[in-house]
Scaffold this motif. Structure first.
Motif, PDB file in Angstrom:
ATOM      1  N   ALA A 196      44.840  84.836  48.290  1.00  0.00           N
ATOM      2  CA  ALA A 196      45.941  84.816  47.327  1.00  0.00           C
ATOM      3  C   ALA A 196      46.025  86.140  46.585  1.00  0.00           C
ATOM      4  O   ALA A 196      45.083  86.941  46.572  1.00  0.00           O
ATOM      5  N   ASN A 197      47.158  86.380  45.940  1.00  0.00           N
ATOM      6  CA  ASN A 197      47.337  87.612  45.172  1.00  0.00           C
ATOM      7  C   ASN A 197      46.382  87.683  43.989  1.00  0.00           C
ATOM      8  O   ASN A 197      45.963  88.757  43.567  1.00  0.00           O
ATOM      9  N   SER A 198      46.069  86.517  43.422  1.00  0.00           N
ATOM     10  CA  SER A 198      45.179  86.445  42.272  1.00  0.00           C
ATOM     11  C   SER A 198      44.690  85.018  42.135  1.00  0.00           C
ATOM     12  O   SER A 198      45.214  84.102  42.778  1.00  0.00           O
ATOM     13  N   VAL A 199      43.687  84.821  41.274  1.00  0.00           N
ATOM     14  CA  VAL A 199      43.196  83.463  41.034  1.00  0.00           C
ATOM     15  C   VAL A 199      44.300  82.608  40.426  1.00  0.00           C
ATOM     16  O   VAL A 199      44.490  81.451  40.795  1.00  0.00           O
ATOM     17  N   SER A 200      45.068  83.168  39.505  1.00  0.00           N
ATOM     18  CA  SER A 200      46.126  82.404  38.842  1.00  0.00           C
ATOM     19  C   SER A 200      47.264  82.044  39.789  1.00  0.00           C
ATOM     20  O   SER A 200      47.962  81.054  39.585  1.00  0.00           O
ATOM     21  N   ALA A 201      47.468  82.856  40.847  1.00  0.00           N
ATOM     22  CA  ALA A 201      48.553  82.582  41.801  1.00  0.00           C
ATOM     23  C   ALA A 201      48.129  81.618  42.899  1.00  0.00           C
ATOM     24  O   ALA A 201      48.978  81.089  43.617  1.00  0.00           O
ATOM     25  N   PHE A 202      46.833  81.369  43.038  1.00  0.00           N
ATOM     26  CA  PHE A 202      46.353  80.515  44.117  1.00  0.00           C
ATOM     27  C   PHE A 202      46.902  79.094  43.975  1.00  0.00           C
ATOM     28  O   PHE A 202      46.871  78.501  42.904  1.00  0.00           O
ATOM     29  N   GLY A 203      47.420  78.563  45.089  1.00  0.00           N
ATOM     30  CA  GLY A 203      47.917  77.192  45.110  1.00  0.00           C
ATOM     31  C   GLY A 203      49.302  77.006  44.541  1.00  0.00           C
ATOM     32  O   GLY A 203      49.750  75.877  44.363  1.00  0.00           O
ATOM     33  N   LYS A 204      49.998  78.112  44.250  1.00  0.00           N
ATOM     34  CA  LYS A 204      51.337  78.011  43.660  1.00  0.00           C
ATOM     35  C   LYS A 204      52.375  78.663  44.558  1.00  0.00           C
ATOM     36  O   LYS A 204      52.073  79.584  45.303  1.00  0.00           O
ATOM     37  N   LYS A 205      53.606  78.176  44.457  1.00  0.00           N
ATOM     38  CA  LYS A 205      54.731  78.807  45.144  1.00  0.00           C
ATOM     39  C   LYS A 205      55.251  79.952  44.295  1.00  0.00           C
ATOM     40  O   LYS A 205      55.201  79.914  43.070  1.00  0.00           O
ATOM     41  N   LEU A 206      55.772  80.975  44.970  1.00  0.00           N
ATOM     42  CA  LEU A 206      56.482  82.010  44.243  1.00  0.00           C
ATOM     43  C   LEU A 206      57.745  81.417  43.656  1.00  0.00           C
ATOM     44  O   LEU A 206      58.367  80.521  44.229  1.00  0.00           O
ATOM     45  N   ARG A 207      58.131  81.923  42.504  1.00  0.00           N
ATOM     46  CA  ARG A 207      59.346  81.424  41.870  1.00  0.00           C
ATOM     47  C   ARG A 207      60.560  81.807  42.705  1.00  0.00           C
ATOM     48  O   ARG A 207      60.703  82.945  43.130  1.00  0.00           O
ATOM     49  N   HIS A 208      61.426  80.836  42.949  1.00  0.00           N
ATOM     50  CA  HIS A 208      62.649  81.111  43.695  1.00  0.00           C
ATOM     51  C   HIS A 208      63.672  80.043  43.374  1.00  0.00           C
ATOM     52  O   HIS A 208      63.350  78.994  42.847  1.00  0.00           O
ATOM     53  N   PHE A 209      64.919  80.332  43.684  1.00  0.00           N
ATOM     54  CA  PHE A 209      65.988  79.378  43.419  1.00  0.00           C
ATOM     55  C   PHE A 209      66.792  79.155  44.687  1.00  0.00           C
ATOM     56  O   PHE A 209      67.292  80.074  45.288  1.00  0.00           O
ATOM     57  N   ARG A 210      66.883  77.887  45.081  1.00  0.00           N
ATOM     58  CA  ARG A 210      67.654  77.568  46.264  1.00  0.00           C
ATOM     59  C   ARG A 210      69.126  77.904  46.035  1.00  0.00           C
ATOM     60  O   ARG A 210      69.619  77.816  44.950  1.00  0.00           O
ATOM     61  N   ARG A 211      69.795  78.331  47.029  1.00  0.00           N
ATOM     62  CA  ARG A 211      71.186  78.717  47.031  1.00  0.00           C
ATOM     63  C   ARG A 211      71.447  80.060  46.363  1.00  0.00           C
ATOM     64  O   ARG A 211      72.573  80.406  46.133  1.00  0.00           O
ATOM     65  N   ASP A 212      70.453  80.770  46.038  1.00  0.00           N
ATOM     66  CA  ASP A 212      70.624  82.135  45.532  1.00  0.00           C
ATOM     67  C   ASP A 212      70.286  83.079  46.686  1.00  0.00           C
ATOM     68  O   ASP A 212      69.172  83.089  47.171  1.00  0.00           O
ATOM     69  N   THR A 213      71.251  83.847  47.138  1.00  0.00           N
ATOM     70  CA  THR A 213      71.031  84.671  48.328  1.00  0.00           C
ATOM     71  C   THR A 213      69.970  85.744  48.093  1.00  0.00           C
ATOM     72  O   THR A 213      69.451  86.296  49.041  1.00  0.00           O
ATOM     73  N   SER A 214      69.645  86.010  46.836  1.00  0.00           N
ATOM     74  CA  SER A 214      68.568  86.955  46.544  1.00  0.00           C
ATOM     75  C   SER A 214      67.319  86.199  46.095  1.00  0.00           C
ATOM     76  O   SER A 214      66.626  86.601  45.184  1.00  0.00           O
ATOM     77  N   SER A 215      67.049  85.075  46.754  1.00  0.00           N
ATOM     78  CA  SER A 215      66.023  84.142  46.292  1.00  0.00           C
ATOM     79  C   SER A 215      64.627  84.534  46.751  1.00  0.00           C
ATOM     80  O   SER A 215      63.907  83.725  47.298  1.00  0.00           O
ATOM     81  N   ASN A 216      64.281  85.786  46.567  1.00  0.00           N
ATOM     82  CA  ASN A 216      62.912  86.238  46.807  1.00  0.00           C
ATOM     83  C   ASN A 216      62.453  85.963  48.232  1.00  0.00           C
ATOM     84  O   ASN A 216      61.283  85.683  48.477  1.00  0.00           O
ATOM     85  N   GLY A 217      63.377  86.026  49.190  1.00  0.00           N
ATOM     86  CA  GLY A 217      63.009  85.869  50.587  1.00  0.00           C
ATOM     87  C   GLY A 217      62.895  84.449  51.080  1.00  0.00           C
ATOM     88  O   GLY A 217      62.578  84.230  52.246  1.00  0.00           O
ATOM     89  N   HIS A 218      63.121  83.450  50.236  1.00  0.00           N
ATOM     90  CA  HIS A 218      63.055  82.054  50.674  1.00  0.00           C
ATOM     91  C   HIS A 218      64.395  81.663  51.303  1.00  0.00           C
ATOM     92  O   HIS A 218      65.449  81.831  50.695  1.00  0.00           O
ATOM     93  N   GLU A 219      64.342  81.138  52.536  1.00  0.00           N
ATOM     94  CA  GLU A 219      65.558  80.745  53.254  1.00  0.00           C
ATOM     95  C   GLU A 219      65.464  79.275  53.657  1.00  0.00           C
ATOM     96  O   GLU A 219      64.380  78.792  54.001  1.00  0.00           O
ATOM     97  N   HIS A 220      66.610  78.590  53.619  1.00  0.00           N
ATOM     98  CA  HIS A 220      66.626  77.148  53.791  1.00  0.00           C
ATOM     99  C   HIS A 220      67.684  76.694  54.788  1.00  0.00           C
ATOM    100  O   HIS A 220      68.701  77.359  54.977  1.00  0.00           O
ATOM    101  N   ALA A 221      67.428  75.542  55.395  1.00  0.00           N
ATOM    102  CA  ALA A 221      68.445  74.776  56.123  1.00  0.00           C
ATOM    103  C   ALA A 221      68.221  73.327  55.702  1.00  0.00           C
ATOM    104  O   ALA A 221      67.210  72.722  56.071  1.00  0.00           O
ATOM    105  N   VAL A 222      69.134  72.789  54.891  1.00  0.00           N
ATOM    106  CA  VAL A 222      68.876  71.501  54.248  1.00  0.00           C
ATOM    107  C   VAL A 222      70.087  70.570  54.305  1.00  0.00           C
ATOM    108  O   VAL A 222      71.234  70.999  54.377  1.00  0.00           O
ATOM    109  N   GLY A 223      69.769  69.268  54.254  1.00  0.00           N
ATOM    110  CA  GLY A 223      70.750  68.255  53.923  1.00  0.00           C
ATOM    111  C   GLY A 223      70.507  67.866  52.478  1.00  0.00           C
ATOM    112  O   GLY A 223      69.360  67.854  52.015  1.00  0.00           O
TER     113      GLY A 223
END
Length: 470
Positions: free
Chosen positions: A200-227
């Motif tokens: 992990a990047n750090s002890v505090s980051a271990f076990g956590k998702k990076l912050r991101h927002f669905r439907r934001d095209t600049s969502s920190n690299g997270h991409e979705h295909a959802v119903g």
């Protein structure tokens, strides 16, 4: 699983690992230097400069290793964890920075002592996992101030229309393939190791998702295909999720398929409950599809975690290890395997419960963990998510689902079937007005449908990088 930190014999040629050997080599270095000095003073021999330089180069790593290991042993004296070897340290950490390394190891060991609990039985899985059977009331959830001193709750009433009867496979996770199980009154917990946290990047980051927002095209690299469904009050969701083992391009990316229970805005107050399967080399150190859970009440900022890596989710079952590998998985043009997950809010106590398969209660998220989800969900999503880190400036080749587009259909593309929601009266009903959306359809797409056998369903996924997804 507790005990003192143990240094193992290295598998490669580190020259100085033992204290007595280090002292011997330091003494040898001193004696050689003194002898050479005496020779020069007596005029018996002229020192060859290059030879002397070679001696320094030869012996200096030994002294550095001695200093590093002395600090390493000091840091481990307060540890209650099992061990790792120096080979697990990243290349970035190989540079000698004693205080920095000492503080890092102390932080890691302190964190491990919080999440790895004493066990009454230990099971070694064929995939390298260590499963600890921990007394139910000693699991990480009960470190929470609101749960301290309590025990897991009794099962709640299931939603109407839910059929919990059916064939239960003897094993659907690798750790149970040899017939091992945890005793009644315990819960199986995948042991976290030092090397897991070091990825992990750090002890505090271990076990956590990076912050991101669905439907934001600049969502920190997270991409979705959802119903998804929205616009009503939802009290749960159910679906059968096709399990695959998608290829993930690098350690810093993942591929998952899950159900999201969502309330609040896509800002700082987002509440989510999540469950499904994922392939995450950074979190688990391999490419197996693994059963996972997640929660947050502040849009992935400070609260929540995967699985049982923080206090929150209360496990009640001794048959399923959250974070353990799922087996079998589906194969292209071959056998198909899916897992059925149900998440619903207990009408009596307000906690959100999770069921796996046919009637196997995994546990619950206490209602006090949340703000908006204390009442109800305002959106439910089903589908896939990947992290695109854009390696070398191009789109990642990390696969979603099976790695094939939706139009390829059964045995080729991945699917969700029998998609339902739980209404205000604790009834399971087909998801009304299910809509589908793909952030980047040339990379990962989705196609929905409905029939009598599968109810509401969709196919989804894709290969990532391809001629249309550069």
């Amino acid at each position: 699983m507790g005990g003192e930190f143990v240094l193992r014999k290295p598998r490669n040629g580190i020259k100085c690992r033992r204290f007595d050997r280090c002292n011997t080599m330091r003494q040898t270095e001193t004696e050689l230097f003194s002898e050479e000095t005496r020779e020069r003073r007596r005029g018996r021999r002229r020192i060859n400069g290059s030879f002397f330089l070679e001696m320094i180069i030869f012996f200096r790593p030994s002294f550095s290793n001695f200093l590093f290991l002395s600090l390493f042993i000091l840091s481990s004296s307060s540890s209650s964890v099992l061990t790792t070897e120096t080979e697990y340290l990243s290349p970035r950490n190989q540079t000698l920075r004693p205080l920095e390394e000492l503080n890092k190891l102390k932080a890691i060991n302190q964190h491990l002592s919080k999440i790895n609990k004493p066990s009454v039985k230990t099971i070694h899985s064929s995939d390298g996992d260590i499963i600890d059977c921990v007394l139910s009331h000693q699991q990480p959830a009960f470190d929470h101030p609101r749960l301290r001193g309590q025990k897991p709750l009794d099962p709640p009433e299931r939603p109407s229309g839910h059929n919990s009867r059916g064939l239960r496979p003897k094993s659907f996770q690798l750790w149970r393939m040899e017939g091992e199980t945890c005793p009644e009154g315990t819960v199986p917990i995948r042991r976290t190791k030092q090397e897991d946290i070091l990825r992990a990047n750090s002890v505090s980051a271990f076990g956590k998702k990076l912050r991101h927002f669905r439907r934001d095209t600049s969502s920190n690299g997270h991409e979705h295909a959802v119903g998804y469904v929205s616009g009503e009050k939802y009290f749960g969701a159910k679906a059968s999720i096709n399990v695959w083992a998608p290829q993930v391009q690098n350690q810093y990316e993942f591929s998952l398929s899950q159900i999201w229970i969502i309330s609040g805005s896509f800002g700082n107050d987002l509440n989510t409950i999540e469950a499904g399967w994922q392939v995450s080399p950074e979190l688990y150190g391999d490419n197996y599809p693994r059963f996972f859970t997640y929660w947050t009440n502040d849009a992935y900022q400070a609260t929540g975690c995967y699985n049982l890596l923080c206090s929150g989710f209360v496990q009640t079952n001794n048959q399923i290890a959250i974070g353990a590998a799922i087996s079998p998985s589906s194969s292209f043009k071959g056998g198909q395997f899916d897992i059925t997950l149900l998440i619903w809010k207990d009408p009596k106590h307000g906690n959100w419960w999770l069921e796996f398969g046919s009637g196997i209660l995994v546990g619950y998220w206490p209602s006090f963990l949340f703000t908006h989800l204390r009442e109800h969900a305002s959106m439910v999503q089903y589908g896939g998510e990947v992290v695109n880190s854009s390696p070398f400036g191009a789109h990642t080749s990390t696969q979603m689902g099976s790695g094939h587009f939706a139009e390829d259909g059964f045995t080729k593309a991945s699917y969700f079937r029998n998609i339902q929601v739980v209404d205000w009266d604790n009834n399971l009903v087909p998801s009304p007005n299910l809509r589908v959306l793909a952030d980047h359809p040339n990379c990962y797409d989705i196609q929905g449908g409905s029939n009598k056998a599968w109810g509401n369903y969709f196919y989804y996924g894709g290969p990532g990088k391809n001629p249309k997804c550069p």
